[in-house]
Design an enzyme around this catalytic site. Structure first.
Site, PDB file in Angstrom:
ATOM      1  N   TYR A  71       8.799  16.123   1.026  1.00  0.00           N
ATOM      2  CA  TYR A  71       7.726  16.433   2.367  1.00  0.00           C
ATOM      3  C   TYR A  71       7.570  17.933   2.492  1.00  0.00           C
ATOM      4  O   TYR A  71       7.422  18.487   2.029  1.00  0.00           O
ATOM      5  CB  TYR A  71       8.987  15.216   3.784  1.00  0.00           C
ATOM      6  CG  TYR A  71       7.815  14.818   4.662  1.00  0.00           C
ATOM      7  CD1 TYR A  71       6.560  14.167   4.804  1.00  0.00           C
ATOM      8  CD2 TYR A  71       8.743  15.043   5.411  1.00  0.00           C
ATOM      9  CE1 TYR A  71       6.085  13.554   5.344  1.00  0.00           C
ATOM     10  CE2 TYR A  71       8.103  14.223   6.807  1.00  0.00           C
ATOM     11  CZ  TYR A  71       6.582  13.826   7.108  1.00  0.00           C
ATOM     12  OH  TYR A  71       5.798  13.233   8.017  1.00  0.00           O
ATOM     13  N   LYS A 126       3.983 -13.074  -5.193  1.00  0.00           N
ATOM     14  CA  LYS A 126       2.876 -12.822  -5.770  1.00  0.00           C
ATOM     15  C   LYS A 126       3.356 -11.429  -6.165  1.00  0.00           C
ATOM     16  O   LYS A 126       3.095 -10.571  -7.199  1.00  0.00           O
ATOM     17  CB  LYS A 126       1.115 -13.115  -5.403  1.00  0.00           C
ATOM     18  CG  LYS A 126       0.065 -12.817  -6.634  1.00  0.00           C
ATOM     19  CD  LYS A 126      -0.268 -13.674  -7.742  1.00  0.00           C
ATOM     20  CE  LYS A 126      -1.626 -13.184  -8.084  1.00  0.00           C
ATOM     21  NZ  LYS A 126      -1.842 -14.931  -8.661  1.00  0.00           N
TER      22      LYS A 126
END
Lengths: 475, 186
Positions: A71, A126
């Site tokens: 970051y 899924k």
């Protein structure tokens, strides 16, 4: 047709042959009980785990100091470089392995239009399949609109975050326009599994069935029963395969599709894809129903909403010798395999794991996405879906091609990386790959990337970081 | 219900020329001839198909149960009426002798405007297998040519306002909106 759980085989082939009606009654009783048991347990498990996937870091974090790379301030330079060359996002971020599973919840499983919230558990499942079988980071994204143009616009706006898109459980015929529009407008692959996944698995099985019966695709008379997402995509792939479209016959709930059918102008306005088929197929202008269509046909591919007795054994008997019958409706196929075989079919496939020759889209979508994501592909033209089908057909031969083994089973895991590598290599050949590697390199990548989630699961379960299944004795 | 499109004489002339040029190419698809009484049953079927197509565009165009009987009656009269024009599009090759397209048009006097005679295309329909490949264009051009022969100086076409396919078809061939029909149930 996503079905990876092995199912107990109903008493179909054992002992004396029962009548069709007895069989179907017995089977539906069994199925009902089985489904009831599974349903209750699924709800308990859903409550227990409250979600099926989570985001975990893929970089080491030794101390908080490491965040100056992951970051700010370090990351600003990564951002600057991507700003200069947006394509770098595929190398410097996880975009290459990230897809969205997008649905409007308008045609969820067999449930119909249950809306986006109710679609979420299915999309989570899924996503789990994508990760576990394909190593793909898939985010379930049910969206609150039914308007095709809004669905398209929403997905277009998500593109910067994604390496690919899987459309799921969107009703036909709007799914065709949505897929076309997105494939045209995005520079990442867009796939609709209910269309292309099922179609590619079907074509893979068909290619081997044709080979086993000594047929060439361009001399084969094919009948498609049902004109929904799956069969219209199958027709699309057959066309790409140089199938004789004039010898193709499509039958839906109104009978044989032909250019002078009563509803033809309605189709022109409401279902352009079916309309196109009406104009290009059935050159002989055969009229009537499935009975008339099957006379002399080589292949039946049924992917319909089955009605009892919609495929009569007598009609199968009128097909050409060595007929091929794909009866893909789930859970109850349009015609039971033994019935089709008794009527003279030489090769029979279904959508079920408890019969030989399961046509299963789970054989297709994990390696297809592994392949296109490894190639950082810009799209997924139909030839890539065909490549996956052809690769899967070739892989069935590893274990040996027989009339009871025209497709690999889910257990033949070795086939998936091979199919993925074929897809990735084809993407390079087509000039739509951002990452150009050799087939051997793609194969190694696919092997390790598809093995990793299984290994992760195993390790996390072993050390207790993944909690055990509650009440395991019942599993 | 619907809009009328119009086109100038010069554009009509050009269209006819274009159609004549394209005639050879399309000749194997259909031939166009004035309809005879024996064509009426086939033409009526096509006319009803067109009305059913119109029904798709607007609930105010709901087709009556007895539409086919009316189509038959209207056509029987029209084929004999000098102020009407009914054309039959006939298939060629394996489809020779089959009526696959229909045109119904009227010659109307314009009492306030010039040009004074208007050819109004009321119905034009081709079976889907015979569409494209400029067959529809040829059918339209033949219609325009014959209407002009019969004295029309302007040609218009009526179709449902919501039928964008027809609007584009005519716009491409130089037609533009002229009159509008607005409707409400009373």
């Amino acid at each position: 047709m996503v079905e990876v759980l092995p199912r107990s085989r109903p008493g179909v082939e054992e002992g004396g042959r029962k009548t069709d009606q007895e069989l179907e009654e017995a089977r539906s009783r069994e199925a009902e009980e089985e489904t009831r048991g599974l349903s209750e347990r699924a709800v308990d498990l859903a409550r227990h785990f409250a979600g099926k996937i989570e985001v975990i870091p893929k970089v080491p974090v030794r101390t908080l100091k490491d965040f100056s790379y992951w970051y700010t301030p370090g990351i600003a330079e990564v951002s600057r470089q991507i700003h200069k060359d947006p394509e770098l996002a595929f190398e410097l971020t996880g975009r290459w392995n990230t897809i969205a599973i997008v649905t409007d919840g308008s045609r969820v499983l067999g449930l119909g239009d249950v809306g986006p919230e109710a679609a979420l558990p299915v999309m989570e499942g899924k996503a789990l399949l994508f990760k576990y079988l394909g190593g793909v980071d898939a985010f379930p994204i049910p969206i609150r609109t039914k308007d095709p143009a809004e669905i398209v616009a929403t997905v277009q706006r998500l593109e910067p975050a994604l390496g690919g898109v899987n459309l799921e459980d969107i009703a036909s015929p709007k799914c065709f326009q949505i897929l076309d529009d997105l494939q045209r407008s995005l520079s990442i692959p867009v796939w609709h599994d209910d269309q292309l996944g099922t179609a590619a698995a079907t074509v893979a099985g068909l290619l081997n069935a044709l080979e086993l019966t000594g047929r060439k695709i361009w001399q084969t008379g094919i009948v498609l029963l049902g004109a929904g997402a799956a069969n219209l995509a199958t027709a699309r792939l057959l066309k790409a395969l140089n199938c004789d479209m004039g010898a193709l016959t499509v039958v839906d709930h109104r009978g044989i599709l032909h250019s002078e059918r009563e509803d033809i102008d309605e189709l022109m306005l409401r279902n352009r894809w079916k309309y196109e088929l009406a104009l290009t197929t059935n050159e002989a202008r055969t009229q009537g129903g499935l009975k008339e269509a099957l006379r002399g046909a080589d292949v039946l591919i049924a992917a319909s909403t089955p009605q009892p007795g919609m495929v009569k054994p007598d009609w199968i008997s009128t097909m050409a010798p060595e007929a091929i019958v794909f009866s893909l409706a789930n859970p109850d196929p349009e015609v039971w395999p033994h019935v089709a075989r008794d009527a003279g079919a030489a090769i029979v496939a279904t959508g079920r794991s408890d019969f030989p020759n399961q046509v299963n889209n789970s054989l297709i979508f994990p390696p297809v996405f592994r392949g296109i994501l490894d190639a950082h592909a810009k799209g997924i033209p139909d030839v890539l879906a065909l490549e996956a089908a052809q690769a899967l057909a070739r892989q069935a031969k590893v274990k040996g091609l027989t009339r009871e083994h025209i497709l690999p089973t889910m257990a033949e895991e070795g086939v998936f990386p091979e199919v993925a590598a074929s897809v990735a290599t084809k993407a390079v050949e087509l000039g739509i790959a951002r990452a150009k590697r050799t087939k051997e390199e793609f194969l190694q990548l696919a092997q390790s990337r598809m093995a990793r989630p299984k290994e992760l699961s195993r390790v996390l379960m072993k050390n207790g970081l993944l909690p055990p299944m509650p009440g395991q004795e019942s599993d | 219900m619907g809009e009328r499109n119009t086109m100038s004489d010069s554009k009509a002339a050009r269209l006819i020329e274009e159609a004549a040029a394209g005639h050879k190419e399309t000749a194997h698809r259909i031939t166009v001839r004035p309809a005879q009484a024996e064509d009426v049953p086939a033409l009526a079927g096509l006319l009803v198909r067109l009305k059913r197509l119109n029904e798709e565009f607007d609930p105010l165009l709901k087709v009556r149960m007895d539409a086919e009987a009316h189509a038959t009656r209207v056509l029987e009269t029209a084929v004999k009426d000098p102020k009407m024009l009914v054309l039959a599009g006939e298939g060629t090759g394996p489809d020779q002798g089959r009526v696959v397209g229909v045109v119904r048009a009227a010659l109307r006097d314009r009492i306030f405007y010039t040009p004074e005679v208007e050819g109004v295309i009321l119905d034009i329909y081709l079976l889907p297998a015979f569409r494209r490949k400029n067959v529809g264009e040829y059918l339209l051009a033949e219609t325009v040519r014959i209407l002009k022969e019969k004295g029309a100086g302007i040609v218009t076409a009526e179709f449902p306002a919501q039928n964008q396919i027809a609007a584009r078809f005519y716009a491409k061939r130089g037609f533009r909106p002229l009159n509008a029909t607005h409707a409400k149930i009373i």
